[in-house]
Each structure stands twice: as structure tokens, then as C-alpha cells.
Design an enzyme around this catalytic site. Structure first.
Site, short mmCIF file in Angstrom:
data_model
loop_
_atom_site.label_atom_id
_atom_site.label_comp_id
_atom_site.label_asym_id
_atom_site.label_seq_id
_atom_site.Cartn_x
_atom_site.Cartn_y
_atom_site.Cartn_z
N LYS A 53 11.91 3.56 9.97
CA LYS A 53 10.84 2.25 9.52
C LYS A 53 11.23 0.72 9.56
O LYS A 53 12.63 1.02 9.29
CB LYS A 53 10.86 2.78 7.66
CG LYS A 53 9.11 2.51 7.17
CD LYS A 53 7.51 2.66 7.42
CE LYS A 53 7.24 2.17 7.45
NZ LYS A 53 5.43 3.90 7.91
N ASP A 81 1.52 -0.44 10.13
CA ASP A 81 1.56 -0.42 8.44
C ASP A 81 1.33 -0.96 8.18
O ASP A 81 0.69 -2.41 8.38
CB ASP A 81 2.54 0.24 8.26
CG ASP A 81 2.92 1.18 6.77
OD1 ASP A 81 3.38 1.86 7.12
OD2 ASP A 81 3.19 -0.31 5.65
P1 NDP Z 1 -2.97 -2.25 5.56
O1 NDP Z 1 -2.21 -3.45 5.69
O2 NDP Z 1 -4.14 -2.28 6.20
O3 NDP Z 1 -4.26 -1.85 4.33
C1 NDP Z 1 -3.25 -1.60 2.72
C2 NDP Z 1 -4.43 -1.20 1.40
O4 NDP Z 1 -3.72 -1.03 0.16
C3 NDP Z 1 -5.45 -3.11 1.66
O5 NDP Z 1 -6.39 -3.31 1.15
C4 NDP Z 1 -4.14 -3.64 0.13
O6 NDP Z 1 -4.58 -4.63 -0.38
C5 NDP Z 1 -4.08 -1.66 -0.61
N1 NDP Z 1 -3.24 -2.52 -0.64
C6 NDP Z 1 -1.45 -2.66 -0.64
N2 NDP Z 1 -0.37 -2.67 -1.41
C7 NDP Z 1 -1.24 -2.95 -2.29
C8 NDP Z 1 -0.67 -2.22 -4.11
N3 NDP Z 1 0.76 -2.93 -4.14
N4 NDP Z 1 -1.37 -2.71 -4.64
C9 NDP Z 1 -2.76 -2.06 -4.61
N5 NDP Z 1 -3.49 -2.13 -3.13
C10 NDP Z 1 -2.46 -2.86 -2.66
O7 NDP Z 1 -2.43 -0.77 5.36
P2 NDP Z 1 -2.41 0.51 6.04
O8 NDP Z 1 -4.30 0.63 5.64
O9 NDP Z 1 -1.83 0.40 8.22
O10 NDP Z 1 -2.07 1.72 5.50
C11 NDP Z 1 -1.96 2.35 3.76
C12 NDP Z 1 -1.25 2.99 3.53
O11 NDP Z 1 -1.19 4.08 4.75
C13 NDP Z 1 0.70 2.93 3.42
O12 NDP Z 1 0.71 3.53 2.20
C14 NDP Z 1 0.86 3.66 4.74
O13 NDP Z 1 2.11 3.26 4.66
C15 NDP Z 1 0.06 4.61 4.90
N6 NDP Z 1 -0.27 4.94 7.05
C16 NDP Z 1 -0.08 3.66 7.40
C17 NDP Z 1 -0.79 4.22 8.64
C18 NDP Z 1 -1.38 3.68 9.42
O14 NDP Z 1 -0.91 3.72 10.71
N7 NDP Z 1 -1.36 2.16 9.60
C19 NDP Z 1 0.18 5.49 8.93
C20 NDP Z 1 0.78 5.99 8.06
C21 NDP Z 1 1.22 6.11 6.87
P3 NDP Z 1 -4.08 -6.01 -0.45
O15 NDP Z 1 -4.96 -6.25 0.74
O16 NDP Z 1 -5.06 -6.42 -1.82
O17 NDP Z 1 -3.09 -6.10 -0.82
#
Ligand code: NDP
Length: 445
Positions: free
Chosen positions: A125, A165
Site C-alpha cells: 500500500k 484508493d
Molecule cells: P474515494 O476517494 O473515491 O471516496 C472516498 C469517500 O469517503 C468520499 O465520499 C469521502 O468524502 C469519504 N471519506 C474519506 N475520508 C473520510 C473521512 N475521514 N471522514 C468521512 N468521510 C470520508 O475512495 P474509494 O471509494 O476508492 O475508497 C473508499 C474506501 O474503500 C476506503 O476505505 C478504501 O481503502 C476502500 N477500498 C477501495 C478500493 C477501490 O478499489 N477504490 C478497493 C478496496 C477498498 P470526502 O470527499 O468528503 O473526503
């Protein structure tokens, strides 16, 4: 003192203050006590001492120039955690909260997740404390180019293959791929999640969200139920949340919430395909805030709140780590929720995890439920190696098969140790056993 507790003492001393990393290690260790009792060969080979230590940790300066001509400096990281099962594989996160502890927890989890998929991938990572929010495209490009100028020394399609991510989507991956190609003078599948015209796979953007929903459907099948007609809450509104919502809609469920770091929108009428298309435009193109949804479609905006007070049958945490605490877990149960499938990594804190396990609801930890993303990255790597492009249907079918297999393997491992409904234990044991056996075969390295 047991082997596990002796190693735990050392890990917690050596990584003092790394809260998220220690939380992830403790959860895995809690599942492994019976495995260590049955398998003394793991202690003899120092498997636990080795598995908690990344094989390589790279930390570097990322200098770039902003639109005002001012020099900025961020910190870049890559943790190459374990390569017993294949090249390091795992995403890059760009978010101001990124630090050593967060990326080590994600890298550690990734090792077990990738093992669970049964595909040949090690775990890693990386990322940076850079915040793409509020930056111009030009600034994001300059940052990504500088980040890749250093990272390219350490990665390669047979060595380490990063993906996206939080904060790293199609735009960021494009800029990084362009810089890698320019410096190395080679066009290879060094990143996954690539654009479809330059080596990407159909269904990769959808895969994590779809996979999380497929996993929930498998859990429901054990009770002869389906997602159709279920009321579902989702947190987040990024990549994983958007496609979890899309698949839930396709399967006839009703999605009533999405969120971002500002708050939650609650739409009791349901976020249907048309409303979701608007959210995708808002988040992926205009890069706006989720509260704009209620100005357009009505419903309620819960400022500064998470979705867990909303009544639902199924909850899909798809935002970030520790976004669901014990009190919120209890509220979900009190409101009748009985399926929790984690799209995010470690979204439930330890109190919430214990409440879910004790209540015997259908609770899937992220390392099992969100493994569809990395699995489809592997399918992208296979297509790149053979210079083929698979159809949408073929990739989606394969993704579904992989999620069904992960579900079965998780239940089988839990059953072998006497707790068939405990998906946390099952995922940790099944993930661990395969990596540990490969490490045994490969000697003390
Ligand atoms: P994105 O950046 O596309 O979206 C993240 C979302 O989560 C946004 O809506 C963001 O809001 C919100 N968010 C992030 N940090 C916080 C926080 N501290 N408090 C509240 N809301 C928060 O990321 P992904 O959708 O790709 O990833 C989301 C999760 O899924 C993560 O945990 C990631 O590790 C996991 N994941 C992702 C994979 C992938 O293929 N993308 C694979 C496996 C797991 P805002 O815009 O306001 O920050």
C-alpha cells in the site's frame, strides 16, 4: 504467555503510537490463537514476527509547484509488505490523514485480502498526505508527476503494481501512468484502474462496490433471503459507494443514504439510477459536496453526521477506517439492521466489530467483502499480459465467481475452527494460512 501474546508485546513496543496499524494486527491475532495451537511449525519459523514487518518501506519527499508558483512539499510512501504469493499489490491513497500507521494498516490488511482471493498477489500500500480536494487539475498533475518520478524506481509489472484508493481515481492514475511511461520508456501494466483505451479493464471501476454487494447477497443466501426489497444505507459517495449503490439498485434494493466528510444525505424515496447518475457527475466531474443532493432532489441533509442512525436492513460502510463506532453499531442493531458488508477498509472500530460478532448478524469484514477491487485488478493484469480485452460480461461473471469463492472459503475456515458464522475469524484464518504456508515453503526470507 502464548506465542501470539509474546509477538504482540514486541509489535506494540516496536510500533508504539501507530494506532491503526496495531488495531489491524490485534484483530488478526485475536482470530489466530487456535491456528497457532494446532500448527507449531508457524512459531518455529517465526511466521508472526515476519508477517507483521513490511519487507520494504519507502518514504520520500514529493516537491511540486502550485498555481501561484510556490513550492510545496508532501510526503510519499510505499509499503511493500509481503511478496510470498506474488508481486506486491495494493492501492495508493492521497488524503491529508495519510501517515505511516494508516498505510501500514492498509498494507497489512491487503496481504490477507489478496491471499483470500486465491489469486497470485502479494500485499502492499502507498500514498501521500497530499489533498487533491480544492486543487486545480494542473496542480494535481504536477503532484502526480513528482510522486511518480520517485515511485517508478520501486515498482514494475512483475514487482509491485499499485492501484487507486481514496483520492486516487481515473484522473490521478492517468497522470501517474503518463509519467511512468515517460521515464521508463515502456508501456506495461504497472498500475491497475487504467483508462479503458490505454490498458484498463471493463468493470474495474465498478468492482469494489459490486463485489461488496455480491458478498452481501451470498451472506443472505445462507438464510434463504435476497437483497431485493431491502432498505440499505451507504456511507461515502466516492468510487466504492457509487458502485455499491448502482448494484443494489440493479438487484432491487432501496438505497437511502450517501455521505462525505461534510455529512449525510437521507432520501427515504430512494437514490434511484437517475439520481445516482447526478451524484456521479457531482463527485467525479464537478467535484462538489454531497449536500447539494438535497437542494436538487429533497430529502434531509444531516450535517456532520454519519448514516448509522438511519433505519435500514443492510448497511454498507464505504468511506474510510473507523467510521462506525460501538454506539453506532448498537443503534444499527436496535433499528433492525442485520447485514453489514464493508466496502471500506476497517470501517468498524473494535467495539463495533465485537457488537456485530456477538449479535450473530451477517457481518462481513472489508478484507473479505471489498476484495472484488483487487481481484479485478488482477484480471486487468492478466489482460495486459496477454494483450487481450475481455468483455464486460466476462469480467463481471469472473468477479461474481471470485466473491462467491471468497465467501465459501471464509465460511469453511470459520467452520473448521468451530464458528461457521464468524466471517472475521474465517477471513483472517483463510487469508493467513495461505500466506503462512507459502512463507514456510520459501524459507526464512
Ligand atoms: P474515494 O476517494 O473515491 O471516496 C472516498 C469517500 O469517503 C468520499 O465520499 C469521502 O468524502 C469519504 N471519506 C474519506 N475520508 C473520510 C473521512 N475521514 N471522514 C468521512 N468521510 C470520508 O475512495 P474509494 O471509494 O476508492 O475508497 C473508499 C474506501 O474503500 C476506503 O476505505 C478504501 O481503502 C476502500 N477500498 C477501495 C478500493 C477501490 O478499489 N477504490 C478497493 C478496496 C477498498 P470526502 O470527499 O468528503 O473526503
Amino acid at each position: 504467555m502464548s506465542y501470539i501474546e509474546r509477538v504482540w508485546e514486541k509489535v506494540s513496543q516496536r510500533n508504539a503510537g501507530e494506532v491503526e496499524f496495531l488495531q489491524a494486527v490485534r484483530e488478526v491475532f485475536d482470530s489466530l490463537e487456535p491456528v497457532m495451537e494446532r500448527n507449531p511449525q508457524y512459531e518455529a519459523a517465526g511466521i508472526l514476527e515476519r508477517i507483521v514487518e513490511p519487507e520494504r518501506q519507502i518514504i520520500f519527499r514529493v516537491p511540486w509547484v502550485d498555481d501561484q508558483g510556490k513550492a510545496q512539499v508532501n510526503r510519499g510512501f510505499r509499503f511493500e509488505f509481503n511478496s510470498a504469493l506474488g508481486p506486491y499489490k495494493g492501492g495508493l491513497r492521497f488524503h491529508p490523514s495519510v501517515n505511516q500507521s494508516v498505510l501500514k494498516f492498509l498494507g497489512f490488511e491487503q496481504v490477507f485480502k489478496n491471499s483470500l482471493t486465491t489469486l497470485m498477489m502479494g500485499g502492499g500500500k502507498g500514498g501521500s498526505d497530499f489533498d487533491p480536494k480544492g486543487k486545480s487539475d494542473n496542480e494535481v498533475m504536477h503532484f502526480c508527476q513528482s510522486f511518480m518520478t520517485e515511485l517508478q524506481r520501486h515498482i514494475g509489472h512483475h514487482t509491485d503494481v499499485p492501484a487507486g484508493d481514496i483520492g486516487v481515481g481515473a484522473r490521478e492514475l492517468g497522470y501517474m501512468f503518463g509519467q511512468y511511461k515517460r521515464i521508463r520508456n515502456e508501456f506495461t501494466g504497472v498500475l491497475t484502474g487504467k483508462g479503458i483505451t490505454w490498458g484498463g479493464s471493463l468493470i474495474r471501476p465498478e468492482a469494489t462496490g459490486y463485489g461488496t454487494v455480491y458478498f452481501a447477497e451470498e451472506m443472505l443466501k445462507t438464510r434463504d433471503e435476497k437483497l431485493e426489497g431491502k432498505v440499505c444505507t451507504i456511507s461515502g459517495s466516492g468510487n466504492v459507494a457509487q458502485f455499491a449503490a448502482e448494484k443494489l439498485n440493479q438487484l432491487g434494493a432501496k438505497v437511502v443514504s450517501l455521505s462525505d466528510s461534510g455529512g449525510t444525505i437521507y432520501d427515504p424515496a430512494g437514490i434511484d439510477a437517475e439520481k445516482l447518475a447526478w451524484v456521479m457527475e457531482l463527485k467525479n466531474r464537478r467535484r462538489g459536496r454531497i449536500k447539494e443532493y438535497t437542494e436538487k432532489f429533497g430529502g434531509e441533509y444531516l450535517e456532520g453526521e454519519r448514516p448509522w442512525s438511519i433505519k435500514c436492513d443492510c448497511a454498507f460502510p464505504c468511506a474510510t477506517q473507523n467510521e462506525l463506532n460501538g454506539e453506532e453499531a448498537q443503534t444499527l442493531l436496535d433499528n433492525g439492521c442485520y447485514v453489514v458488508s464493508e466496502g471500506a477498509n476497517m470501517p468498524s472500530d473494535p467495539d463495533a466489530v465485537n457488537i456485530f460478532i456477538d449479535s450473530k448478524i451477517l457481518y462481513a469484514p472489508g478484507k473479505a467483502a471489498n476484495a472484488g477491487g483487487v481481484s479485478t485488478s488482477y484480471l486487468e493484469m492478466r489482460q495486459n499480459s496477454s494483450r487481450n480485452n475481455w468483455t464486460r460480461e466476462r469480467v463481471d461473471k469472473k468477479l461474481n465467481e471470485i466473491m462467491v469463492n471468497i465467501h465459501a472459503a471464509t465460511r469453511a475456515a470459520a467452520a473448521e475452527y468451530g464458528e461457521p458464522d464468524n466471517y472475521v475469524m474465517g477471513a483472517n484464518i483463510a487469508g493467513f494460512t495461505k500466506v503462512a504456508n507459502a512463507m514456510l515453503d520459501q524459507g526464512i526470507v
